[in-house]
Design a protein around this motif. Structure first.
Motif, PDB file in Angstrom:
ATOM      1  N   VAL A   1       0.796  -1.069   0.085  1.00  0.00           N
ATOM      2  CA  VAL A   1      -0.025  -0.022  -0.018  1.00  0.00           C
ATOM      3  C   VAL A   1       0.790   1.243  -0.035  1.00  0.00           C
ATOM      4  CG1 VAL A   1      -1.775   1.264   1.151  1.00  0.00           C
ATOM      5  CG2 VAL A   1      -1.755  -1.291   1.467  1.00  0.00           C
ATOM      6  N   ASN A   2       0.536   2.108  -1.128  1.00  0.00           N
ATOM      7  CA  ASN A   2       1.580   3.585  -0.971  1.00  0.00           C
ATOM      8  C   ASN A   2       0.743   4.168  -0.196  1.00  0.00           C
ATOM      9  OD1 ASN A   2       2.827   5.628  -1.808  1.00  0.00           O
ATOM     10  ND2 ASN A   2       3.018   5.103  -3.996  1.00  0.00           N
ATOM     11  N   LEU A   3       1.602   4.693   0.918  1.00  0.00           N
ATOM     12  CA  LEU A   3       1.059   5.657   2.025  1.00  0.00           C
ATOM     13  C   LEU A   3       1.300   7.173   1.709  1.00  0.00           C
ATOM     14  CD1 LEU A   3       1.845   3.861   5.369  1.00  0.00           C
ATOM     15  CD2 LEU A   3      -0.267   3.828   4.076  1.00  0.00           C
ATOM     16  N   GLN A   4       2.176   7.424   0.696  1.00  0.00           N
ATOM     17  CA  GLN A   4       2.696   8.832   0.326  1.00  0.00           C
ATOM     18  C   GLN A   4       1.115   9.605   0.199  1.00  0.00           C
ATOM     19  OE1 GLN A   4       6.123  10.162  -1.092  1.00  0.00           O
ATOM     20  NE2 GLN A   4       5.091  11.120  -2.907  1.00  0.00           N
ATOM     21  N   PRO A   5       1.100  10.779   0.931  1.00  0.00           N
ATOM     22  CA  PRO A   5      -0.025  11.554   1.052  1.00  0.00           C
ATOM     23  C   PRO A   5       0.041  12.630  -0.255  1.00  0.00           C
ATOM     24  CG  PRO A   5       1.078  11.829   3.164  1.00  0.00           C
ATOM     25  CD  PRO A   5       1.895  10.965   2.193  1.00  0.00           C
ATOM     26  N   ALA A   6      -1.250  12.954  -0.569  1.00  0.00           N
ATOM     27  CA  ALA A   6      -1.472  13.441  -2.217  1.00  0.00           C
ATOM     28  C   ALA A   6      -0.586  14.904  -1.936  1.00  0.00           C
ATOM     29  CB  ALA A   6      -2.818  14.020  -2.445  1.00  0.00           C
TER      30      ALA A   6
ATOM     31  N   ILE B   1       5.849  15.618  -1.565  1.00  0.00           N
ATOM     32  CA  ILE B   1       6.702  15.022  -2.521  1.00  0.00           C
ATOM     33  C   ILE B   1       7.638  13.933  -2.389  1.00  0.00           C
ATOM     34  CG2 ILE B   1       6.812  17.502  -3.445  1.00  0.00           C
ATOM     35  CD1 ILE B   1       9.652  17.785  -2.297  1.00  0.00           C
ATOM     36  N   TRP B   2       8.089  13.703  -0.987  1.00  0.00           N
ATOM     37  CA  TRP B   2       8.453  12.502  -0.661  1.00  0.00           C
ATOM     38  C   TRP B   2       7.865  11.950   0.677  1.00  0.00           C
ATOM     39  CZ3 TRP B   2      11.500  11.383   3.258  1.00  0.00           C
ATOM     40  CH2 TRP B   2      12.354  12.346   4.164  1.00  0.00           C
ATOM     41  N   SER B   3       8.124  10.632   1.060  1.00  0.00           N
ATOM     42  CA  SER B   3       7.807  10.183   2.224  1.00  0.00           C
ATOM     43  C   SER B   3       8.554   8.921   2.613  1.00  0.00           C
ATOM     44  CB  SER B   3       6.199  10.323   2.328  1.00  0.00           C
ATOM     45  OG  SER B   3       6.015   9.277   1.480  1.00  0.00           O
ATOM     46  N   ARG B   4       8.361   8.328   3.771  1.00  0.00           N
ATOM     47  CA  ARG B   4       8.785   7.166   4.288  1.00  0.00           C
ATOM     48  C   ARG B   4       8.014   6.967   5.542  1.00  0.00           C
ATOM     49  NH1 ARG B   4      14.919   6.969   5.402  1.00  0.00           N
ATOM     50  NH2 ARG B   4      14.495   5.200   6.716  1.00  0.00           N
ATOM     51  N   THR B   5       7.992   5.299   5.823  1.00  0.00           N
ATOM     52  CA  THR B   5       7.610   5.015   7.016  1.00  0.00           C
ATOM     53  C   THR B   5       8.617   4.316   7.936  1.00  0.00           C
ATOM     54  OG1 THR B   5       6.708   3.264   5.806  1.00  0.00           O
ATOM     55  CG2 THR B   5       5.168   4.844   6.848  1.00  0.00           C
ATOM     56  N   ASP B   6       8.642   4.590   9.165  1.00  0.00           N
ATOM     57  CA  ASP B   6       9.995   4.090  10.026  1.00  0.00           C
ATOM     58  C   ASP B   6       9.130   3.304  11.263  1.00  0.00           C
ATOM     59  OD1 ASP B   6      12.398   4.988   8.707  1.00  0.00           O
ATOM     60  OD2 ASP B   6      11.325   6.807   8.810  1.00  0.00           O
TER      61      ASP B   6
ATOM     62  N   GLN C   1       1.002   3.503  11.689  1.00  0.00           N
ATOM     63  CA  GLN C   1       2.164   3.828  10.940  1.00  0.00           C
ATOM     64  C   GLN C   1       2.809   5.076  11.315  1.00  0.00           C
ATOM     65  OE1 GLN C   1      -0.459   3.095   8.547  1.00  0.00           O
ATOM     66  NE2 GLN C   1      -0.583   1.047   9.562  1.00  0.00           N
ATOM     67  N   VAL C   2       4.183   5.274  11.464  1.00  0.00           N
ATOM     68  CA  VAL C   2       4.579   6.578  11.512  1.00  0.00           C
ATOM     69  C   VAL C   2       6.005   6.706  10.693  1.00  0.00           C
ATOM     70  CG1 VAL C   2       3.867   6.871  13.906  1.00  0.00           C
ATOM     71  CG2 VAL C   2       5.963   5.941  13.360  1.00  0.00           C
ATOM     72  N   GLY C   3       6.347   7.872  10.379  1.00  0.00           N
ATOM     73  CA  GLY C   3       7.336   8.278   9.590  1.00  0.00           C
ATOM     74  C   GLY C   3       7.584   9.987   9.315  1.00  0.00           C
ATOM     75  N   THR C   4       7.801  10.267   8.144  1.00  0.00           N
ATOM     76  CA  THR C   4       8.182  11.477   7.594  1.00  0.00           C
ATOM     77  C   THR C   4       7.676  11.831   6.329  1.00  0.00           C
ATOM     78  OG1 THR C   4      10.125  11.296   8.987  1.00  0.00           O
ATOM     79  CG2 THR C   4      10.032  13.248   7.443  1.00  0.00           C
ATOM     80  N   ALA C   5       7.208  13.216   6.096  1.00  0.00           N
ATOM     81  CA  ALA C   5       6.607  13.465   4.818  1.00  0.00           C
ATOM     82  C   ALA C   5       6.874  14.817   4.551  1.00  0.00           C
ATOM     83  CB  ALA C   5       5.166  13.394   4.655  1.00  0.00           C
ATOM     84  N   VAL C   6       7.185  15.358   3.257  1.00  0.00           N
ATOM     85  CA  VAL C   6       7.594  16.635   2.946  1.00  0.00           C
ATOM     86  C   VAL C   6       6.491  17.053   1.866  1.00  0.00           C
ATOM     87  CG1 VAL C   6       9.243  18.101   1.769  1.00  0.00           C
ATOM     88  CG2 VAL C   6       9.977  16.326   3.360  1.00  0.00           C
ATOM     89  N   ARG C   7       5.888  18.521   2.490  1.00  0.00           N
ATOM     90  CA  ARG C   7       5.048  18.742   1.536  1.00  0.00           C
ATOM     91  C   ARG C   7       5.456  19.242   0.070  1.00  0.00           C
ATOM     92  NH1 ARG C   7      -0.025  19.581   3.813  1.00  0.00           N
ATOM     93  NH2 ARG C   7      -0.320  18.999   5.911  1.00  0.00           N
ATOM     94  N   SER C   8       6.615  20.042  -0.072  1.00  0.00           N
ATOM     95  CA  SER C   8       6.848  20.616  -1.074  1.00  0.00           C
ATOM     96  C   SER C   8       8.359  20.801  -1.042  1.00  0.00           C
ATOM     97  CB  SER C   8       6.295  21.965  -1.491  1.00  0.00           C
ATOM     98  OG  SER C   8       6.785  22.817  -0.748  1.00  0.00           O
ATOM     99  N   SER C   9       9.136  21.086  -2.047  1.00  0.00           N
ATOM    100  CA  SER C   9      10.633  21.203  -2.203  1.00  0.00           C
ATOM    101  C   SER C   9      11.062  22.335  -1.483  1.00  0.00           C
ATOM    102  CB  SER C   9      10.995  21.428  -3.494  1.00  0.00           C
ATOM    103  OG  SER C   9      10.528  22.387  -4.118  1.00  0.00           O
TER     104      SER C   9
END
Length: 373
Positions: free
Chosen positions: A167-172, A175-180, A187-195
Protein backbone atom coordinates in the motif's frame (compact mmCIF):
# COMPACT_ATOMS: atom_id res chain seq x y z
CA UNK A 1 3.21 23.26 22.60
CA UNK A 2 3.70 23.31 26.37
CA UNK A 3 1.37 21.06 28.37
CA UNK A 4 -0.05 21.83 31.80
CA UNK A 5 1.39 19.97 34.78
CA UNK A 6 -1.86 18.05 35.12
CA UNK A 7 -1.78 16.99 31.46
CA UNK A 8 1.84 15.85 31.76
CA UNK A 9 0.94 13.85 34.88
CA UNK A 10 -1.85 12.12 32.95
CA UNK A 11 0.62 11.28 30.18
CA UNK A 12 3.11 9.81 32.65
CA UNK A 13 0.42 7.82 34.49
CA UNK A 14 -0.79 6.29 31.24
CA UNK A 15 2.74 5.35 30.22
CA UNK A 16 3.67 3.87 33.60
CA UNK A 17 0.52 1.74 33.55
CA UNK A 18 1.72 0.05 30.34
CA UNK A 19 5.19 -1.15 31.35
CA UNK A 20 8.10 -1.16 33.80
CA UNK A 21 8.22 1.72 36.29
CA UNK A 22 10.33 4.75 35.47
CA UNK A 23 12.48 4.22 38.53
CA UNK A 24 14.01 1.22 40.29
CA UNK A 25 15.25 -0.34 37.02
CA UNK A 26 18.73 -1.39 36.00
CA UNK A 27 20.24 -3.25 33.06
CA UNK A 28 22.88 -5.90 32.38
CA UNK A 29 24.75 -5.41 29.10
CA UNK A 30 26.01 -8.30 26.98
CA UNK A 31 27.47 -8.72 23.50
CA UNK A 32 25.46 -10.48 20.82
CA UNK A 33 27.68 -13.24 19.33
CA UNK A 34 29.87 -12.44 16.34
CA UNK A 35 29.46 -15.55 14.16
CA UNK A 36 32.20 -15.08 11.57
CA UNK A 37 34.71 -12.64 13.03
CA UNK A 38 33.06 -9.69 11.33
CA UNK A 39 34.89 -6.46 11.97
CA UNK A 40 31.59 -4.77 12.85
CA UNK A 41 28.22 -5.96 14.13
CA UNK A 42 25.10 -3.85 14.50
CA UNK A 43 21.78 -4.75 16.20
CA UNK A 44 18.64 -2.90 15.07
CA UNK A 45 15.50 -4.96 15.78
CA UNK A 46 14.31 -6.73 18.93
CA UNK A 47 11.47 -9.17 19.59
CA UNK A 48 10.79 -11.05 22.82
CA UNK A 49 12.81 -14.06 21.60
CA UNK A 50 15.34 -12.74 19.08
CA UNK A 51 17.37 -9.82 17.77
CA UNK A 52 18.37 -8.85 14.23
CA UNK A 53 20.97 -6.68 12.59
CA UNK A 54 24.04 -7.03 10.43
CA UNK A 55 27.61 -8.23 10.40
CA UNK A 56 30.08 -6.64 7.99
CA UNK A 57 33.73 -5.87 7.40
CA UNK A 58 36.46 -8.44 7.96
CA UNK A 59 35.78 -11.46 5.73
CA UNK A 60 33.05 -9.62 3.81
CA UNK A 61 35.14 -6.52 3.05
CA UNK A 62 32.63 -3.82 2.11
CA UNK A 63 29.59 -6.12 2.17
CA UNK A 64 27.35 -7.17 5.04
CA UNK A 65 25.04 -10.04 5.94
CA UNK A 66 21.73 -9.84 7.75
CA UNK A 67 21.95 -11.67 11.09
CA UNK A 68 19.38 -13.24 13.40
CA UNK A 69 20.33 -13.75 17.04
CA UNK A 70 18.02 -16.20 18.76
CA UNK A 71 17.50 -16.85 22.47
CA UNK A 72 16.96 -20.49 21.46
CA UNK A 73 19.89 -22.97 21.22
CA UNK A 74 20.22 -22.23 17.49
CA UNK A 75 22.12 -19.06 18.44
CA UNK A 76 23.02 -16.79 15.50
CA UNK A 77 21.81 -17.37 11.92
CA UNK A 78 23.17 -15.78 8.73
CA UNK A 79 20.10 -14.62 6.78
CA UNK A 80 21.90 -13.52 3.60
CA UNK A 81 20.03 -15.23 0.71
CA UNK A 82 21.59 -16.95 -2.30
CA UNK A 83 22.11 -14.39 -5.07
CA UNK A 84 22.55 -11.49 -2.64
CA UNK A 85 25.90 -9.83 -1.96
CA UNK A 86 24.57 -7.52 0.74
CA UNK A 87 21.71 -7.65 3.23
CA UNK A 88 20.50 -6.09 6.48
CA UNK A 89 17.78 -7.10 8.93
CA UNK A 90 16.21 -4.08 10.66
CA UNK A 91 13.23 -5.54 12.49
CA UNK A 92 11.82 -8.76 13.93
CA UNK A 93 8.76 -10.40 15.45
CA UNK A 94 8.73 -13.76 17.24
CA UNK A 95 8.51 -15.62 13.90
CA UNK A 96 9.70 -13.28 11.13
CA UNK A 97 12.44 -10.80 10.26
CA UNK A 98 12.56 -8.01 7.67
CA UNK A 99 14.97 -5.55 6.10
CA UNK A 100 16.59 -5.30 2.70
CA UNK A 101 19.15 -6.89 0.41
CA UNK A 102 20.81 -6.45 -2.98
CA UNK A 103 22.72 -8.58 -5.47
CA UNK A 104 22.40 -10.29 -8.81
CA UNK A 105 18.95 -11.52 -7.73
CA UNK A 106 17.73 -7.89 -7.59
CA UNK A 107 19.70 -6.35 -10.44
CA UNK A 108 21.94 -4.87 -7.71
CA UNK A 109 19.10 -2.68 -6.41
CA UNK A 110 18.00 -2.81 -2.77
CA UNK A 111 14.84 -4.86 -2.32
CA UNK A 112 12.65 -5.10 0.78
CA UNK A 113 12.96 -8.60 2.23
CA UNK A 114 10.94 -10.74 4.65
CA UNK A 115 12.46 -13.82 6.29
CA UNK A 116 10.99 -16.72 8.24
CA UNK A 117 14.05 -17.55 10.32
CA UNK A 118 16.47 -18.69 7.61
CA UNK A 119 18.23 -17.47 4.47
CA UNK A 120 16.24 -19.95 2.39
CA UNK A 121 12.94 -18.69 3.80
CA UNK A 122 13.17 -15.24 2.21
CA UNK A 123 10.46 -13.35 0.36
CA UNK A 124 11.09 -10.37 -1.92
CA UNK A 125 8.63 -7.56 -1.06
CA UNK A 126 9.68 -5.12 -3.76
CA UNK A 127 6.39 -3.75 -5.19
CA UNK A 128 5.62 -3.95 -8.90
CA UNK A 129 6.66 -0.77 -10.70
CA UNK A 130 9.27 0.17 -8.09
CA UNK A 131 13.01 -0.10 -8.62
CA UNK A 132 14.12 -0.43 -5.02
CA UNK A 133 12.65 -0.69 -1.54
CA UNK A 134 13.43 -1.35 2.11
CA UNK A 135 11.56 -2.46 5.23
CA UNK A 136 12.26 -0.42 8.35
CA UNK A 137 9.91 -1.91 10.98
CA UNK A 138 7.28 -4.61 11.28
CA UNK A 139 4.39 -5.75 13.47
CA UNK A 140 2.90 -9.23 13.71
CA UNK A 141 0.84 -8.59 10.57
CA UNK A 142 2.52 -5.81 8.55
CA UNK A 143 5.75 -4.18 7.48
CA UNK A 144 6.62 -0.55 6.71
CA UNK A 145 9.41 1.27 4.93
CA UNK A 146 9.81 3.00 1.59
CA UNK A 147 10.23 2.37 -2.12
CA UNK A 148 11.65 4.24 -5.11
CA UNK A 149 10.02 4.24 -8.52
CA UNK A 150 12.46 4.90 -11.42
CA UNK A 151 13.33 8.59 -11.46
CA UNK A 152 11.09 9.38 -8.48
CA UNK A 153 11.55 10.30 -4.83
CA UNK A 154 11.07 7.76 -2.07
CA UNK A 155 7.49 6.92 -1.10
CA UNK A 156 6.19 5.54 2.21
CA UNK A 157 5.07 1.92 1.93
CA UNK A 158 2.99 -0.54 3.95
CA UNK A 159 3.02 -4.30 3.29
CA UNK A 160 1.01 -7.25 4.60
CA UNK A 161 3.56 -9.97 3.96
CA UNK A 162 3.74 -10.01 0.14
CA UNK A 163 4.90 -7.72 -2.66
CA UNK A 164 1.36 -7.69 -4.08
CA UNK A 165 -0.06 -6.44 -0.77
CA UNK A 166 1.92 -3.17 -0.87
CA UNK A 167 0.00 0.00 0.00
CA UNK A 168 1.50 3.35 -1.04
CA UNK A 169 1.10 5.68 1.96
CA UNK A 170 2.47 8.81 0.32
CA UNK A 171 -0.09 11.60 0.96
CA UNK A 172 -1.36 13.58 -2.00
CA UNK A 173 0.31 16.71 -0.62
CA UNK A 174 3.79 15.13 -0.27
CA UNK A 175 6.73 15.15 -2.67
CA UNK A 176 8.45 12.37 -0.71
CA UNK A 177 7.76 10.27 2.35
CA UNK A 178 8.89 7.24 4.34
CA UNK A 179 7.54 5.08 7.14
CA UNK A 180 9.84 4.07 9.99
CA UNK A 181 7.55 2.59 12.64
CA UNK A 182 4.44 0.40 12.89
CA UNK A 183 2.13 -1.34 15.34
CA UNK A 184 -1.06 -3.24 14.59
CA UNK A 185 -3.12 -0.16 13.74
CA UNK A 186 -0.76 2.73 13.01
CA UNK A 187 2.29 3.72 10.98
CA UNK A 188 4.68 6.63 11.53
CA UNK A 189 7.39 8.33 9.56
CA UNK A 190 8.12 11.53 7.67
CA UNK A 191 6.60 13.47 4.79
CA UNK A 192 7.59 16.65 2.94
CA UNK A 193 4.84 18.84 1.42
CA UNK A 194 6.98 20.62 -1.18
CA UNK A 195 10.59 21.18 -2.10
CA UNK A 196 10.47 24.43 -0.11
CA UNK A 197 9.21 22.89 3.15
CA UNK A 198 11.01 20.80 5.73
CA UNK A 199 10.32 17.27 6.94
CA UNK A 200 7.27 16.72 9.13
CA UNK A 201 6.65 13.78 11.46
CA UNK A 202 3.57 11.95 10.17
CA UNK A 203 1.10 9.40 11.55
CA UNK A 204 -0.98 7.09 9.32
CA UNK A 205 -3.75 4.54 9.91
CA UNK A 206 -3.39 2.28 6.90
CA UNK A 207 -3.95 4.65 3.98
CA UNK A 208 -2.41 7.70 2.32
CA UNK A 209 -5.55 9.71 3.03
CA UNK A 210 -5.30 9.03 6.77
CA UNK A 211 -2.05 11.02 7.19
CA UNK A 212 -1.86 13.22 10.31
CA UNK A 213 0.82 15.91 10.63
CA UNK A 214 2.62 15.55 14.00
CA UNK A 215 5.04 18.43 13.46
CA UNK A 216 5.18 20.49 16.70
CA UNK A 217 4.99 24.26 16.72
CA UNK A 218 8.36 25.94 17.22
CA UNK A 219 10.41 23.21 15.50
CA UNK A 220 12.26 23.57 12.19
CA UNK A 221 11.60 19.98 11.09
CA UNK A 222 10.65 16.63 12.64
CA UNK A 223 10.38 12.90 12.03
CA UNK A 224 8.68 9.98 13.76
CA UNK A 225 10.51 6.67 14.21
CA UNK A 226 8.35 4.45 16.41
CA UNK A 227 4.75 3.86 17.49
CA UNK A 228 3.03 1.72 20.13
CA UNK A 229 -0.72 1.98 20.72
CA UNK A 230 -1.54 5.69 21.07
CA UNK A 231 2.05 6.96 21.46
CA UNK A 232 4.73 7.90 18.92
CA UNK A 233 8.42 8.82 19.22
CA UNK A 234 11.00 10.53 17.07
CA UNK A 235 12.80 13.85 17.04
CA UNK A 236 12.61 17.46 15.94
CA UNK A 237 15.17 20.15 15.14
CA UNK A 238 14.77 23.60 16.64
CA UNK A 239 16.81 25.07 13.77
CA UNK A 240 18.67 23.90 10.67
CA UNK A 241 21.59 23.01 12.97
CA UNK A 242 21.65 19.26 13.75
CA UNK A 243 23.02 20.11 17.21
CA UNK A 244 19.56 21.45 18.06
CA UNK A 245 17.81 18.07 17.62
CA UNK A 246 15.50 17.00 20.47
CA UNK A 247 13.94 13.57 21.11
CA UNK A 248 10.13 13.81 21.09
CA UNK A 249 7.14 11.84 22.38
CA UNK A 250 3.63 12.32 20.95
CA UNK A 251 0.13 11.15 21.86
CA UNK A 252 -1.43 11.27 18.40
CA UNK A 253 -1.37 15.02 17.71
CA UNK A 254 1.18 17.75 17.05
CA UNK A 255 0.02 19.66 20.13
CA UNK A 256 0.68 16.66 22.40
CA UNK A 257 4.46 16.68 21.79
CA UNK A 258 6.65 16.20 24.87
CA UNK A 259 10.31 17.23 24.62
CA UNK A 260 12.49 14.35 25.89
CA UNK A 261 15.84 16.11 25.40
CA UNK A 262 17.92 15.46 28.55
CA UNK A 263 19.49 18.42 30.32
CA UNK A 264 22.93 19.18 28.90
CA UNK A 265 22.40 17.28 25.62
CA UNK A 266 22.77 19.14 22.33
CA UNK A 267 21.41 16.23 20.27
CA UNK A 268 18.93 13.44 21.06
CA UNK A 269 16.57 11.16 19.14
CA UNK A 270 14.03 8.54 20.21
CA UNK A 271 14.11 5.50 17.93
CA UNK A 272 11.48 3.13 19.38
CA UNK A 273 8.75 2.78 22.00
CA UNK A 274 7.15 -0.15 23.80
CA UNK A 275 4.64 0.47 26.57
CA UNK A 276 6.02 3.16 28.87
CA UNK A 277 9.60 2.82 27.59
CA UNK A 278 11.28 4.90 24.89
CA UNK A 279 14.83 4.27 23.63
CA UNK A 280 17.30 6.14 21.46
CA UNK A 281 20.52 8.04 21.87
CA UNK A 282 21.97 11.49 22.40
CA UNK A 283 25.16 13.47 22.55
CA UNK A 284 26.38 16.33 24.70
CA UNK A 285 28.79 17.50 21.99
CA UNK A 286 27.58 15.91 18.74
CA UNK A 287 30.89 14.15 18.06
CA UNK A 288 31.07 10.99 15.95
CA UNK A 289 30.64 7.63 17.75
CA UNK A 290 30.48 9.23 21.20
CA UNK A 291 26.70 9.00 21.57
CA UNK A 292 25.03 7.86 24.77
CA UNK A 293 22.42 5.10 24.46
CA UNK A 294 19.35 6.37 26.33
CA UNK A 295 16.09 5.08 27.77
CA UNK A 296 13.21 7.30 28.89
CA UNK A 297 9.93 6.71 30.73
CA UNK A 298 7.79 9.52 29.39
CA UNK A 299 9.70 12.65 30.46
CA UNK A 300 13.09 14.23 29.89
CA UNK A 301 13.87 13.95 33.62
CA UNK A 302 13.31 10.17 33.59
CA UNK A 303 16.24 9.51 31.23
CA UNK A 304 18.72 6.72 32.03
CA UNK A 305 22.15 6.61 30.36
CA UNK A 306 22.73 3.01 29.21
CA UNK A 307 26.45 3.58 28.58
CA UNK A 308 27.05 3.15 32.32
CA UNK A 309 26.17 -0.55 32.05
CA UNK A 310 28.83 -1.25 29.39
CA UNK A 311 31.86 -1.10 31.70
CA UNK A 312 31.92 -4.87 32.47
CA UNK A 313 32.31 -5.49 28.73
CA UNK A 314 35.28 -3.17 28.25
CA UNK A 315 35.97 0.47 27.42
CA UNK A 316 33.67 2.16 24.92
CA UNK A 317 33.51 5.73 23.67
CA UNK A 318 29.83 5.63 22.74
CA UNK A 319 26.67 3.61 22.16
CA UNK A 320 23.24 3.88 20.52
CA UNK A 321 19.95 2.13 21.35
CA UNK A 322 17.53 1.23 18.54
CA UNK A 323 14.75 -1.01 19.84
CA UNK A 324 13.04 -2.31 22.99
CA UNK A 325 10.81 -5.36 23.44
CA UNK A 326 7.84 -6.07 25.72
CA UNK A 327 10.19 -7.37 28.45
CA UNK A 328 12.00 -4.01 28.58
CA UNK A 329 15.17 -5.45 26.98
CA UNK A 330 17.00 -3.02 24.69
CA UNK A 331 19.35 -3.62 21.76
CA UNK A 332 21.80 -1.37 19.98
CA UNK A 333 25.44 -0.81 19.18
CA UNK A 334 28.53 0.12 21.20
CA UNK A 335 31.66 1.77 19.75
CA UNK A 336 35.25 1.19 20.87
CA UNK A 337 37.96 3.83 20.73
CA UNK A 338 39.52 2.00 17.78
CA UNK A 339 36.33 2.29 15.73
CA UNK A 340 35.09 -1.28 16.19
CA UNK A 341 31.36 -1.59 16.80
CA UNK A 342 29.57 -4.35 18.67
CA UNK A 343 25.94 -5.47 18.72
CA UNK A 344 24.77 -5.15 22.35
CA UNK A 345 21.75 -6.21 24.38
CA UNK A 346 20.77 -4.45 27.63
CA UNK A 347 18.65 -6.88 29.64
CA UNK A 348 16.09 -5.18 31.88
CA UNK A 349 16.47 -6.02 35.59
CA UNK A 350 13.65 -4.68 37.80
CA UNK A 351 14.74 -3.64 41.27
CA UNK A 352 13.04 -5.72 44.00
CA UNK A 353 10.70 -3.36 45.82
CA UNK A 354 7.16 -2.97 47.02
CA UNK A 355 6.44 -0.37 44.33
CA UNK A 356 4.47 -2.85 42.23
CA UNK A 357 1.89 -3.19 44.99
CA UNK A 358 1.67 0.44 46.03
CA UNK A 359 -0.33 1.77 43.07
CA UNK A 360 0.57 4.38 40.45
CA UNK A 361 0.56 7.34 42.84
CA UNK A 362 3.09 5.62 45.09
CA UNK A 363 5.32 4.83 42.10
CA UNK A 364 5.35 8.47 41.05
CA UNK A 365 6.23 9.52 44.61
CA UNK A 366 9.09 7.03 44.86
CA UNK A 367 10.52 8.29 41.57
CA UNK A 368 10.41 11.90 42.75
CA UNK A 369 12.16 11.09 46.04
CA UNK A 370 14.92 9.20 44.21
CA UNK A 371 15.50 12.11 41.81
CA UNK A 372 15.83 14.51 44.75
CA UNK A 373 18.18 12.24 46.71
Amino acid sequence: MRLTRFAILLEVLALVANGPPACGASYVASFLPNPSSYLLTDARGNSNVSQVGRGYGGPLADHGHALLWSDAPSGVIDLNPVGFSDSWADTATETQQAGWGSGTATGMYDHALLWNGSAAGVQDLNPAGFQSSSVRRMSATSQVGFAFAPGANQQAMLWYGTAASAVNLQPAFAIWSRTDGVDENSQVGTAVRSSFETEHATLWHGSAASAIDLHPAGFYDSGANGVDAEYQVGSGRLSSNHNATHALLWHGTAASAIDLAPAGYLFSVAEAIKGNTQVGFGNVGFQGNTDHALVWYGTAASVVDLNQYLSPLGTFVGAEAFDVNENGDIIGTAFSSSGIQYAVKWTYVPEPSAAATLGLAAIIGICRRKRKA
